[in-house]
Design a protein around this motif. Structure first.
Motif, PDB file in Angstrom:
ATOM      1  N   ALA A  67       0.823  -1.217   0.000  1.00 36.34           N
ATOM      2  CA  ALA A  67       0.000   0.000   0.000  1.00 36.34           C
ATOM      3  C   ALA A  67       0.851   1.258   0.000  1.00 36.34           C
ATOM      4  CB  ALA A  67      -0.930  -0.003   1.216  1.00 36.34           C
ATOM      5  N   SER A  68       1.917   1.282   0.780  1.00 37.04           N
ATOM      6  CA  SER A  68       2.734   2.499   0.850  1.00 37.04           C
ATOM      7  C   SER A  68       3.421   2.780  -0.479  1.00 37.04           C
ATOM      8  CB  SER A  68       3.757   2.414   1.974  1.00 37.04           C
ATOM      9  OG  SER A  68       4.711   1.413   1.712  1.00 37.04           O
ATOM     10  N   ASP A  70       1.987   1.841  -3.319  1.00 39.66           N
ATOM     11  CA  ASP A  70       0.890   1.873  -4.291  1.00 39.66           C
ATOM     12  C   ASP A  70       1.275   1.066  -5.534  1.00 39.66           C
ATOM     13  OD1 ASP A  70      -1.608   2.475  -5.338  1.00 39.66           O
ATOM     14  OD2 ASP A  70      -0.943   4.366  -6.215  1.00 39.66           O
ATOM     15  N   ASP A  72       1.702  -1.224  -8.703  1.00 35.22           N
ATOM     16  CA  ASP A  72       0.910  -1.680  -9.843  1.00 35.22           C
ATOM     17  C   ASP A  72       1.132  -3.188  -9.983  1.00 35.22           C
ATOM     18  OD1 ASP A  72       3.322  -2.137 -11.242  1.00 35.22           O
ATOM     19  OD2 ASP A  72       3.216  -0.211 -12.273  1.00 35.22           O
ATOM     20  N   TRP A 102      -5.082  -7.421  -3.484  1.00 35.93           N
ATOM     21  CA  TRP A 102      -4.626  -6.093  -3.908  1.00 35.93           C
ATOM     22  C   TRP A 102      -5.375  -5.624  -5.143  1.00 35.93           C
ATOM     23  CZ3 TRP A 102      -3.100  -2.128  -1.629  1.00 35.93           C
ATOM     24  CH2 TRP A 102      -2.470  -1.081  -2.300  1.00 35.93           C
ATOM     25  N   ARG A 106      -7.014  -2.174  -4.117  1.00 39.78           N
ATOM     26  CA  ARG A 106      -5.990  -1.147  -4.324  1.00 39.78           C
ATOM     27  C   ARG A 106      -6.570   0.264  -4.316  1.00 39.78           C
ATOM     28  NH1 ARG A 106      -2.243   0.097  -9.620  1.00 39.78           N
ATOM     29  NH2 ARG A 106      -1.063   1.763  -8.613  1.00 39.78           N
ATOM     30  N   MET A 107      -7.580   0.518  -5.126  1.00 35.63           N
ATOM     31  CA  MET A 107      -8.100   1.883  -5.247  1.00 35.63           C
ATOM     32  C   MET A 107      -8.734   2.368  -3.940  1.00 35.63           C
ATOM     33  SD  MET A 107      -6.947   2.740  -8.073  1.00 35.63           S
ATOM     34  CE  MET A 107      -7.559   4.387  -8.014  1.00 35.63           C
ATOM     35  N   ARG A 110      -5.922   3.080  -1.500  1.00 35.07           N
ATOM     36  CA  ARG A 110      -5.205   4.273  -1.973  1.00 35.07           C
ATOM     37  C   ARG A 110      -5.989   5.536  -1.640  1.00 35.07           C
ATOM     38  NH1 ARG A 110      -5.284   7.597  -6.256  1.00 35.07           N
ATOM     39  NH2 ARG A 110      -3.310   8.383  -7.036  1.00 35.07           N
ATOM     40  N   ASP A 111      -7.282   5.540  -1.973  1.00 40.78           N
ATOM     41  CA  ASP A 111      -8.126   6.709  -1.682  1.00 40.78           C
ATOM     42  C   ASP A 111      -8.187   6.982  -0.188  1.00 40.78           C
ATOM     43  OD1 ASP A 111      -8.600   6.967  -4.393  1.00 40.78           O
ATOM     44  OD2 ASP A 111     -10.609   6.086  -4.308  1.00 40.78           O
ATOM     45  N   LEU A 113      -5.887   6.209   2.086  1.00 42.61           N
ATOM     46  CA  LEU A 113      -4.594   6.748   2.515  1.00 42.61           C
ATOM     47  C   LEU A 113      -4.457   8.216   2.126  1.00 42.61           C
ATOM     48  CD1 LEU A 113      -2.175   3.784   1.746  1.00 42.61           C
ATOM     49  CD2 LEU A 113      -2.810   4.686   3.987  1.00 42.61           C
TER      50      LEU A 113
END
Length: 193
Positions: A67-68, A70, A72, A102, A106-107, A110-111, A113
């Motif tokens: 996560a940190s 991010d 792909d 993931w 992921r999105m 990410r949002d 964070l």
């Protein structure tokens, strides 16, 4: 009494996905109800507490790293391959479950964070109107137009604050010139990259 049967590959993957979801809930969404004891009881009841603690720490570290950065899909594949090769690393089945987790989360993570990292209020809404002054200390300012601007400011999940500003024509022109300079600066930065 017979020993408990080993979980099937599908059951193990489902439990690991549940654990990863629990890690995300506790780590990224602040869900205090998700505890180590709850996760072990619900997902890995036959695993010794110490063994579960090791698994939880490993999965938490992996999810935080992913996560940190991010990551792909290419970065994730390289990262998971390296994790599989490490002594005491992860298995191929665990890597597949982490990759699936993931892809699905992921999105959202990410949002979340990004929202957590905003330390200032953001503009939620802006409204304006033009009024005419009906009272003033100076007689020559009566019936002169003024702009009333109301801004709604706030952080995600918190109550909004409202800021109301009043501009006469001169102050509005000054503000518009400054906003125009800001726009020019942003335009020059975005066209340069």
């Amino acid at each position: 009494m017979a020993a408990p049967a080993e979980p099937t590959q599908a059951e193990a993957a489902k439990s690991l996905l549940g654990l990863l979801n629990g890690v995300a809930q506790a780590t990224f969404y602040g869900n205090a109800e998700i505890t180590e004891a709850l996760l072990r009881e619900q997902l890995f009841p036959d695993m010794a507490p110490q063994e579960f603690g090791v698994l939880l720490a490993k999965m938490t570290g992996i999810v935080k790293s992913i996560a940190s950065a991010d990551m792909d899909s290419n970065q994730l594949e390289a990262f998971l391959t390296a994790q599989k090769k490490k002594p005491g690393g992860i298995t191929s089945d665990q890597a597949a479950a982490i990759a699936k987790f993931w892809r699905n989360h992921r999105m959202k993570i990410r949002d979340n964070l990004i929202n957590q990292s905003k330390w200032e209020n953001t503009l939620r809404n802006l409204s304006w109107r033009v009024d005419f002054k009906s009272q003033s200390r100076n007689i020559d300012q009566l019936s002169s137009p003024v702009v009333i601007v109301e801004m709604e400011l706030g952080k995600s999940g918190l109550e909004s604050e409202f800021l109301t500003l009043e501009f006469d024509e001169a102050k509005l022109n000054q503000m518009m010139k400054k906003l125009s300079r800001i726009e020019d600066s942003i335009t020059s930065l975005t066209q340069a990259s």
